[in-house]
Design an enzyme around this catalytic site. Structure first.
Site, mmCIF file in Angstrom:
data_model
loop_
_atom_site.group_PDB
_atom_site.id
_atom_site.type_symbol
_atom_site.label_atom_id
_atom_site.label_comp_id
_atom_site.label_asym_id
_atom_site.label_seq_id
_atom_site.Cartn_x
_atom_site.Cartn_y
_atom_site.Cartn_z
ATOM 1 N N GLU A 254 0.890 -1.164 0.000
ATOM 2 C CA GLU A 254 0.000 0.000 0.000
ATOM 3 C C GLU A 254 0.920 1.203 0.000
ATOM 4 O O GLU A 254 1.572 1.474 1.020
ATOM 5 C CB GLU A 254 -0.853 0.027 1.279
ATOM 6 C CG GLU A 254 -1.663 -1.229 1.546
ATOM 7 C CD GLU A 254 -2.928 -1.298 0.727
ATOM 8 O OE1 GLU A 254 -3.263 -0.300 0.064
ATOM 9 O OE2 GLU A 254 -3.567 -2.351 0.734
ATOM 10 N N CYS A 293 -3.336 8.557 3.552
ATOM 11 C CA CYS A 293 -3.075 7.967 2.235
ATOM 12 C C CYS A 293 -4.261 8.166 1.300
ATOM 13 O O CYS A 293 -4.106 8.146 0.087
ATOM 14 C CB CYS A 293 -2.762 6.492 2.391
ATOM 15 S SG CYS A 293 -4.010 5.620 3.342
HETATM 16 P P1 NAP Z 1 8.174 4.868 4.816
HETATM 17 O O1 NAP Z 1 9.295 5.760 5.105
HETATM 18 O O2 NAP Z 1 8.166 4.128 3.538
HETATM 19 O O3 NAP Z 1 8.102 3.857 6.062
HETATM 20 C C1 NAP Z 1 7.092 2.904 6.147
HETATM 21 C C2 NAP Z 1 7.543 1.771 7.026
HETATM 22 O O4 NAP Z 1 8.597 1.066 6.368
HETATM 23 C C3 NAP Z 1 8.107 2.199 8.378
HETATM 24 O O5 NAP Z 1 7.694 1.285 9.349
HETATM 25 C C4 NAP Z 1 9.605 2.121 8.162
HETATM 26 O O6 NAP Z 1 10.329 1.926 9.340
HETATM 27 C C5 NAP Z 1 9.684 0.889 7.280
HETATM 28 N N1 NAP Z 1 10.914 0.752 6.524
HETATM 29 C C6 NAP Z 1 11.736 1.722 6.057
HETATM 30 N N2 NAP Z 1 12.759 1.165 5.384
HETATM 31 C C7 NAP Z 1 12.578 -0.174 5.421
HETATM 32 C C8 NAP Z 1 13.296 -1.292 4.907
HETATM 33 N N3 NAP Z 1 14.413 -1.144 4.204
HETATM 34 N N4 NAP Z 1 12.826 -2.526 5.145
HETATM 35 C C9 NAP Z 1 11.697 -2.715 5.850
HETATM 36 N N5 NAP Z 1 10.983 -1.695 6.375
HETATM 37 C C10 NAP Z 1 11.402 -0.441 6.146
HETATM 38 O O7 NAP Z 1 6.790 5.621 4.868
HETATM 39 P P2 NAP Z 1 6.244 6.618 5.964
HETATM 40 O O8 NAP Z 1 7.052 7.866 5.861
HETATM 41 O O9 NAP Z 1 6.117 5.956 7.292
HETATM 42 O O10 NAP Z 1 4.776 6.854 5.439
HETATM 43 C C11 NAP Z 1 4.460 7.813 4.462
HETATM 44 C C12 NAP Z 1 4.103 7.177 3.162
HETATM 45 O O11 NAP Z 1 3.227 6.096 3.366
HETATM 46 C C13 NAP Z 1 3.391 8.124 2.242
HETATM 47 O O12 NAP Z 1 4.041 8.120 1.001
HETATM 48 C C14 NAP Z 1 2.008 7.553 2.088
HETATM 49 O O13 NAP Z 1 1.459 7.670 0.821
HETATM 50 C C15 NAP Z 1 2.194 6.138 2.405
HETATM 51 N N6 NAP Z 1 0.989 5.594 3.003
HETATM 52 C C16 NAP Z 1 0.229 4.751 2.282
HETATM 53 C C17 NAP Z 1 -0.916 4.193 2.822
HETATM 54 C C18 NAP Z 1 -1.760 3.228 2.057
HETATM 55 O O14 NAP Z 1 -2.642 2.612 2.640
HETATM 56 N N7 NAP Z 1 -1.545 3.052 0.786
HETATM 57 C C19 NAP Z 1 -1.270 4.499 4.131
HETATM 58 C C20 NAP Z 1 -0.481 5.360 4.843
HETATM 59 C C21 NAP Z 1 0.661 5.906 4.270
HETATM 60 P P3 NAP Z 1 11.041 3.145 10.112
HETATM 61 O O15 NAP Z 1 9.966 4.080 10.506
HETATM 62 O O16 NAP Z 1 11.682 2.465 11.256
HETATM 63 O O17 NAP Z 1 11.987 3.748 9.129
#
Ligand code: NAP
Length: 517
Positions: A254, A293
């Protein structure tokens, strides 16, 4: 200061290594710390497989549904405490926090009820029996069966409560043990939820890793599932991981989404449908400071109404007080992290080069309410406009994950509106506001391939509308293309990620008895 521990292999352990601070994004005051690693993740996967998988696998849907009901109750019992954590660690207003926490409880309750309905079935039938032999005696039947494996849940920072619960509800009801990893920056709510949930669940059914993922994915094996919510850059890293590319681990993504809202030409702004449109666009800009999102980012309006829509939205946005959500009267809090602030400012700057300002300029907030000078990750609500909806690259190619939307004029043609939705290259949800059924039919058939959900606002449903930004457990959440191509929730469909579809062939009466008919 609180040192957040992970819950792995049946025990709480703080880990080791460098520490990251979790802060209050309104004041930048530190709230807690978390170590970067130091956990025995191989043992945690074993614990999930051997202990959790065994316990869940021998229970029925009804029993697992009962567990989910208990988790929903636990949220209700700790609701005020959870809301306070979301306000402090997430920059949520009380209303934002309730959206996250109550949404999590409602989703658990939905799946608790589904579990009760599925009862003691071992296999779930998928469609009707099919005659595959010369006579009806030789039949085929698709079924969904329990999978052996571990569900790894990786969540985004914006919904630490709901995000944990919606994934957990589906995996546990399907019988899979879970290792959940919240985003580090806002992990306080998820951490507290696991403290509440763990004593209510069988051993090994739920484990928590707080802090960076580290080597989490390296322990995945065939039969395991990863459900990820977050940004597209992280999604791309996960897609390329050997567990996914070589070991056949299932991955549900997602990711980013450039959701659109379309005002159809039949709608007068003074009508019920027009009021619904204005209310929902303004709410999506400001709710959770635009960090949703499903938030509306792109707004298409008939050319003759563009000025009127801009004025009406600007008037609504001007009433929102920005500041520390712990203070009375604040309608919009800060962004969740310093990185978010940098990203959103950069996104607005890009957008500003290709659009004109309708409200809020580039989002500077002179003096956020109740905040020490110079502190906090604040951006005010921003409404921009473009005359070239299809050609405006910063609008259609990049998700600004903050309180920002852009309006654009069009002729009213539903095919153009669907093309505009497609221009976002796949979204979680888009909406259209119309009372003209012919217009709606033409719009839906052309737009549906580009959206996981289409929300159709009209005078008939206006008084009951949860808005396009609310994800309902009964309906699919996910979207094609840029949105990641994943599917979650959708009632019983939400279990399928965690189950195996198998085609059975044999004696029709045996097949019937297997699915309990
Ligand atoms: P993110 O930086 O991609 O992080 C998401 C999750 O992934 C966090 O738990 C992060 O952990 C983890 N992560 C980071 N690097 C990783 C790796 N190499 N391996 C495994 N896990 C890893 O996103 P965010 O900043 O939290 O969220 C914002 C984004 O999420 C926005 O772009 C938004 O569009 C999207 N979003 C989408 C939805 C949907 O339902 N489609 C819902 C909400 C948000 P850490 O925090 O420990 O780095």
């Amino acid at each position: 200061m609180q040192l957040l521990a992970s819950y792995l292999s049946g025990a709480w352990s703080a880990g080791a290594g460098a520490k990251t601070a979790l802060v209050n994004p309104a004041t930048e005051a530190p709230l807690a710390e978390v170590h970067a690693g130091g956990h025995d993740l191989a043992a945690a996967f074993d614990h999930a497989r051997v202990v959790g998988g065994h316990e869940l696998g021998r229970s029925s849907f009804a029993q697992r549904g009962g567990l989910l009901g208990a988790l929903a109750k636990a949220i209700h019992g700790a609701r005020e405490e959870l809301i306070a954590l979301a306000i402090a660690n997430g920059g949520n207003t009380r209303s934002d926090a309730k959206f996250d926490i109550d949404g999590g409880a409602a989703t658990l309750s939905h799946y608790a009820e589904l579990g009760a309905r599925l009862g003691t079935a071992r296999l779930l039938g998928d469609g009707d029996p099919i005659q595959v032999g010369r006579t009806a005696r030789m039949a085929g039947q698709h079924v969904w069966a329990l999978r052996r494996g571990v569900a790894v849940h990786i969540n985004a920072f914006n919904f630490p409560g709901w995000g944990l619960c919606e994934k957990l509800a589906c995996a546990l009801l399907a019988g899979m043990p879970v290792i959940t990893k919240p985003a580090t920056a806002t992990a306080l709510v998820a951490h507290r939820l696991v403290e509440l949930f763990a004593p209510l669940l069988p051993a090994g059914a739920l484990q928590l890793l707080v802090g960076p993922a580290g080597t989490l994915l390296d322990h995945l094996e065939p039969g395991d599932v990863v459900a990820f919510t977050g940004g597209s850059a992280t999604a791309a890293v996960l897609r390329d991981h050997p567990a996914i590319t070589r070991r056949g681990v299932r991955l549900n993504l997602e990711a980013d989404s450039l959701n659109a809202a379309v005002l159809a030409p039949d709608v007068d702004l003074g009508s019920e449908t027009g009021a619904l449109f204005l209310h929902e666009v303004a709410r999506d800009i400001t709710q959770k400071t635009g960090q949703k999102c499903t938030a509306i980012r792109r707004v298409l309006v008939p050319a003759e109404r563009i000025g009127e829509v801009g004025d009406a939205l600007a008037e609504r946005l001007s009433r929102i007080a920005v500041g520390d959500p712990a203070h009375d009267g604040v309608g919009m809090g800060p962004l969740a992290t310093a990185q978010q602030l940098r990203d959103v400012r950069a996104g607005i700057a890009q957008l500003a080069e290709a659009t004109t300002s309708v409200f809020g300029g580039t989002g500077e907030v002179a003096a956020p309410v109740g905040v020490p000078a110079g502190k906090g990750y604040f951006v005010g609500p921003v409404l921009r406009a473009t005359t070239t909806p299809m050609a405006c690259a910063p609008l259609n190619d990049h998700e600004v994950f903050g309180p920002v939307a852009t309006i654009a004029a069009f002729s009213g043609d539903p095919t153009f509106a669907a093309g505009f939705i497609a221009r976002g290259e796949g979204c979680l949800v888009s909406s259209a506001y119309s009372d003209d059924r012919d217009w709606v039919v033409r719009f839906v058939t052309a737009a549906a391939p580009w959206a996981g959900r289409l929300y159709l606002g009209s005078s008939k449903m206006a008084s009951q509308s949860p808005g396009p930004g609310t994800v309902l457990p009964a309906l699919l959440h996910g979207g094609p293309g840029r949105a990641g191509g994943g599917e979650e929730l959708g009632g019983v469909r939400g279990l399928h990620l965690y189950m195996q579809r198998c085609a059975l062939e044999g004696d029709a009466s045996v097949l019937k008895s297997l699915i309990g008919e």
